[in-house]
Design a protein around this motif. Structure first.
Motif, short mmCIF file in Angstrom:
data_model
loop_
_atom_site.label_atom_id
_atom_site.label_comp_id
_atom_site.label_asym_id
_atom_site.label_seq_id
_atom_site.Cartn_x
_atom_site.Cartn_y
_atom_site.Cartn_z
N ALA A 282 44.07 35.44 36.30
CA ALA A 282 44.85 36.16 35.29
C ALA A 282 44.05 36.17 33.99
CB ALA A 282 46.20 35.49 35.08
N LEU A 283 43.78 37.36 33.50
CA LEU A 283 43.07 37.55 32.24
C LEU A 283 44.05 38.20 31.27
CD1 LEU A 283 39.83 39.11 33.76
CD2 LEU A 283 40.11 36.75 32.97
N ILE A 284 44.89 37.41 30.66
CA ILE A 284 45.93 37.97 29.80
C ILE A 284 45.47 37.87 28.35
CG2 ILE A 284 48.37 37.93 29.20
CD1 ILE A 284 47.66 38.52 32.21
N GLY A 285 44.95 38.96 27.87
CA GLY A 285 44.48 39.09 26.50
C GLY A 285 44.33 40.57 26.22
N CYS A 286 44.17 40.92 24.99
CA CYS A 286 44.13 42.33 24.61
C CYS A 286 43.05 43.10 25.36
CB CYS A 286 43.93 42.45 23.11
SG CYS A 286 45.32 41.79 22.18
N GLU A 287 43.47 44.06 26.13
CA GLU A 287 42.60 44.94 26.91
C GLU A 287 41.63 44.20 27.82
OE1 GLU A 287 41.63 49.12 25.29
OE2 GLU A 287 41.24 47.72 23.65
N SER A 288 42.06 43.11 28.42
CA SER A 288 41.19 42.34 29.30
C SER A 288 40.81 43.13 30.55
CB SER A 288 41.84 41.02 29.69
OG SER A 288 43.07 41.27 30.36
N GLY A 289 41.59 44.14 30.90
CA GLY A 289 41.27 44.98 32.05
C GLY A 289 40.82 46.36 31.63
N GLY A 290 40.45 46.53 30.37
CA GLY A 290 40.03 47.83 29.86
C GLY A 290 38.82 48.39 30.57
N ASP A 291 37.98 47.52 31.12
CA ASP A 291 36.79 47.99 31.82
C ASP A 291 37.16 48.79 33.06
OD1 ASP A 291 37.67 45.31 32.62
OD2 ASP A 291 36.01 45.31 34.04
N LEU A 292 38.33 48.58 33.61
CA LEU A 292 38.71 49.24 34.86
C LEU A 292 39.08 50.71 34.69
CD1 LEU A 292 40.71 46.28 36.37
CD2 LEU A 292 38.40 47.05 36.97
N ARG A 293 39.17 51.18 33.45
CA ARG A 293 39.49 52.59 33.24
C ARG A 293 38.26 53.50 33.38
NH1 ARG A 293 41.25 50.96 27.82
NH2 ARG A 293 39.36 50.63 26.66
N PHE A 294 37.08 52.90 33.51
CA PHE A 294 35.85 53.66 33.62
C PHE A 294 35.36 53.69 35.06
CE2 PHE A 294 35.87 51.73 29.36
CZ PHE A 294 35.95 52.89 28.61
#
Length: 151
Positions: free
Chosen positions: A51-63
């Motif tokens: 679990a990476l719960i922080g601001c936009e921790s999964g933002g890389d997955l939108r690319f």
């Protein structure tokens, strides 16, 4: 690479007296640093659930070609990664903007809910609470940011 006299190997630039661990380090390990280097998955294997719960921790997955913490955790062996898709409001923001009492900690509760879900076979049903009670601390503002990637 070894820079500015910092003796700890890594691919990120040192900040003051330490070198941050980067997603690139997790993925590549010490391969780019020396001939006998090891891949990141061998140095830092990921647990089964992360679990990476922080601001936009999964933002890389939108690319299409993602390169961030969530991707590194999947690459290093995680079968389930939960990350957030946008900046999260803090519990303080809920206190200030929605006048919630300080004893109510929506962000902390969301983090605990993710941790509980990772430990349990059944998913967390926060949508039911939101629909039944309509309370701001159960709103999708927090939990809709959570994305789980399963390999």
């Amino acid at each position: 690479m070894l820079r500015h006299g910092n003796r700890r190997p890594g691919l990120a630039w040192p900040l003051r007296s330490h070198r941050p661990l980067s997603a690139k380090d997790l993925l590549l390990g010490t391969l780019p640093l020396r001939a006998d280097g090891e891949p990141g998955a061998r140095i830092w294997p990921a647990p089964t659930r992360v679990a990476l719960i922080g601001c936009e921790s999964g933002g890389d997955l939108r690319f299409a070609e993602s390169f961030g913490l969530a991707t590194a955790m999947l690459h290093n062996g995680a079968g389930l990664v939960t990350a957030t898709r946008w900046v999260l409001p803090t519990s303080f923001a809920f206190h200030r903007l929605a006048q919630l009492p300080e004893s109510v900690r929506p962000l902390s509760e969301a983090v605990i809910a993710v941790d509980t879900a990772h430990e349990d076979e059944d998913p967390v049903h926060r949508l039911d609470r939101w629909r039944a009670e309509g309370r701001i601390e159960h709103s999708p503002l927090l939990w809709a940011a959570m994305t789980s990637i399963v390999v």
